[in-house]
Design a protein around this motif. Structure first.
Motif, PDB file in Angstrom:
ATOM      1  N   MET A  64       0.838  -1.202   0.000  1.00  0.00           N
ATOM      2  CA  MET A  64       0.000   0.000   0.000  1.00  0.00           C
ATOM      3  C   MET A  64       0.869   1.246   0.000  1.00  0.00           C
ATOM      4  O   MET A  64       1.898   1.301   0.686  1.00  0.00           O
ATOM      5  CB  MET A  64      -0.922  -0.005   1.222  1.00  0.00           C
ATOM      6  CG  MET A  64      -1.899  -1.174   1.209  1.00  0.00           C
ATOM      7  SD  MET A  64      -2.915  -1.269   2.699  1.00  0.00           S
ATOM      8  CE  MET A  64      -4.056   0.077   2.397  1.00  0.00           C
ATOM      9  N   ASN A  65       0.473   2.248  -0.778  1.00  0.00           N
ATOM     10  CA  ASN A  65       1.252   3.476  -0.887  1.00  0.00           C
ATOM     11  C   ASN A  65       1.096   4.358   0.342  1.00  0.00           C
ATOM     12  O   ASN A  65      -0.005   4.505   0.884  1.00  0.00           O
ATOM     13  CB  ASN A  65       0.842   4.274  -2.119  1.00  0.00           C
ATOM     14  CG  ASN A  65       1.519   3.763  -3.377  1.00  0.00           C
ATOM     15  OD1 ASN A  65       2.381   2.892  -3.321  1.00  0.00           O
ATOM     16  ND2 ASN A  65       1.135   4.300  -4.514  1.00  0.00           N
ATOM     17  N   ILE A  66       2.210   4.933   0.757  1.00  0.00           N
ATOM     18  CA  ILE A  66       2.232   5.959   1.794  1.00  0.00           C
ATOM     19  C   ILE A  66       2.925   7.161   1.177  1.00  0.00           C
ATOM     20  O   ILE A  66       4.123   7.107   0.881  1.00  0.00           O
ATOM     21  CB  ILE A  66       2.977   5.498   3.060  1.00  0.00           C
ATOM     22  CG1 ILE A  66       2.341   4.227   3.615  1.00  0.00           C
ATOM     23  CG2 ILE A  66       2.997   6.596   4.121  1.00  0.00           C
ATOM     24  CD1 ILE A  66       3.086   3.617   4.767  1.00  0.00           C
ATOM     25  N   SER A  67       2.175   8.227   0.925  1.00  0.00           N
ATOM     26  CA  SER A  67       2.712   9.400   0.217  1.00  0.00           C
ATOM     27  C   SER A  67       3.413   8.985  -1.069  1.00  0.00           C
ATOM     28  O   SER A  67       4.575   9.321  -1.302  1.00  0.00           O
ATOM     29  CB  SER A  67       3.656  10.191   1.129  1.00  0.00           C
ATOM     30  OG  SER A  67       2.960  10.748   2.205  1.00  0.00           O
ATOM     31  N   SER A  68       2.737   8.199  -1.882  1.00  0.00           N
ATOM     32  CA  SER A  68       3.112   7.831  -3.254  1.00  0.00           C
ATOM     33  C   SER A  68       4.170   6.738  -3.366  1.00  0.00           C
ATOM     34  O   SER A  68       4.559   6.370  -4.470  1.00  0.00           O
ATOM     35  CB  SER A  68       3.577   9.062  -4.061  1.00  0.00           C
ATOM     36  OG  SER A  68       4.895   9.427  -3.725  1.00  0.00           O
TER      37      SER A  68
END
Length: 413
Positions: A64-68
């Motif tokens: 999952m992305n966290i700030s891209s």
């Protein structure tokens, strides 16, 4: 929010082994602790990624992305700033290896995947047995906010004490309750355990060989063979992503300490010089005049990065009065600038560069420029924008006398 999560307290870890410690009376160990201490501070990162994210609603939290950027990428990226760390070993299920490889594209350290076991200890043991350096740093794949300071402290403590357990003192009231008892223990004697947990590789292998149990925490493994692990002060920011609420909190924390910088450079076009822009040689009848390769695009980029970090400019770092930089490859200088940024605790978010040139036409070369710059910066190509424009025949760029470039960069600390 930043002030709350950077909460600091006076912290005195328990007395533990150090490099001069010999076997103590009453200890279970049958050999001199000094023989198990690391000889050097060369290290490998072991990333524990054997879980299945059962509390994330079916989604793999590491992807999952966290700030891209994927969570697993952010958990690895800060360790790449340390020359002592030679390799990353990831314990993961076989069916997730390809997805993790894709998520980790752009990580600058070599990566080795090993099969994860049925338990965390089995997974870590598989990775430790594949390691070759003197120190192993065991980190959760779902801890994306590890700081430069925590990594440095853990690495140094592992060398000096043989072990380092990143932890924070308990500051909230806690309560014990079972079917017969309910009470609040003294919180001053309790610590929250985080990662990395770093060890002398010999010491960890000794614990594996002499322990009969299977533990959910590496510090417990050392406890089981009579070794008191050294506690290293950590940050409350270093949270583990377990539920969706943690993901939102991580997004918020990553939005802090954002800094912006602008860079500008211009060089004159002259005969008998190569035209180098963004590290790419452009076929043209003239090239840019300068002490180095006069790569005006890369010069503007470097100044924008240094400006964002308030670390001066390229004239200060690479003066044209120094013969070492005569004809220098600007991409090599860019790598040095990025190394300095990392040493100062900064990472690059993105950069946007505009080249101003009447001729030649640059659009066929822009993708190669972006790839070259991204590789030098150790970032993803999606974080590097390069554009080209003319000035409709106006000014010194419009008349073909020279080429100019503007760059704007965003970094975070």
């Amino acid at each position: 929010m930043e002030a709350f999560f950077d909460f600091k307290v006076d912290f005195s870890p328990p007395v533990c082994y150090n490099r001069d410690t010999k076997k103590k009376s009453g200890e279970k160990m049958s050999m001199n602790i000094g023989e198990l201490m690391p000889a050097t501070n060369s290290a490998e990162l072991i990333l524990a990624c054997g879980g299945r994210s059962t509390r994330m609603g079916g989604e793999n939290k590491l992807l999952m992305n966290i700030s891209s950027k994927p969570c697993i990428y952010r958990s690895c990226e800060p360790f790449c700033q340390f020359d002592e760390i030679k390799r990353i070993i990831i314990a993961a299920p076989d069916d997730l290896v390809e997805a993790y490889k894709t998520a980790l594209e752009g990580i600058s350290k070599p990566i080795l995947f090993v099969h994860s076991g049925e338990t965390r200890q089995q997974s870590v043991a598989n990775a430790v047995k594949a390691a070759t350096e003197d120190i192993i740093m065991i980190h959760d794949g779902a801890r994306p906010l590890i700081s430069h300071e925590e990594i440095r402290a853990s690495l140094d403590d592992a060398f000096n004490y043989g072990s380092s357990i990143v932890s924070t003192p308990m500051i909230e009231t806690i309560r014990f309750m079972d079917s017969e008892n309910s009470y609040s223990p003294d919180r001053s004697k309790y610590y929250l355990i985080k990662t990395p947990q770093s060890f002398s590789r010999k010491l960890y292998l000794y614990a594996l060989e002499n322990s009969a149990g299977d533990y959910t925490d590496d510090a417990q493994l050392l406890d089981s063979v009579g070794i008191t692990p050294h506690l290293t002060m950590g940050s409350r920011n270093n949270l583990k992503i377990t539920v969706m609420e943690d993901l939102k909190m991580a997004e918020g924390l990553l939005g802090t300490n954002i800094r912006i910088g602008h860079g500008y450079d211009v060089h004159k076009l002259v005969p008998d010089r190569k035209l180098i822009l963004g590290g790419v040689e452009i076929p043209y009848e003239r090239g840019l005049l300068g002490h180095s390769d006069a790569d005006v695009l890369t010069h503007a980029l470097m100044d924008s990065l240094l400006g964002a970090a308030a670390l001066g400019d390229i004239g200060k770092l690479f003066p044209d009065t120094d013969d070492r930089y005569k004809g220098a490859d600007s991409i090599r200088l860019l790598k040095e600038v990025c190394r300095i940024l990392r040493e100062n605790g900064f990472s690059i978010v993105n950069t946007d560069i505009t080249v101003i040139a009447q001729k030649p036409k640059l659009s066929p070369y822009i993708l190669t420029m972006r790839e070259t710059l991204a590789n030098a910066m150790g970032t993803d190509i999606s974080s590097v924008s390069v554009k080209a424009t003319t000035e409709e025949g106006l000014g010194f760029t419009g008349s073909g006398e020279g080429i100019a470039a503007h760059a704007v960069s965003l970094i975070k600390g």
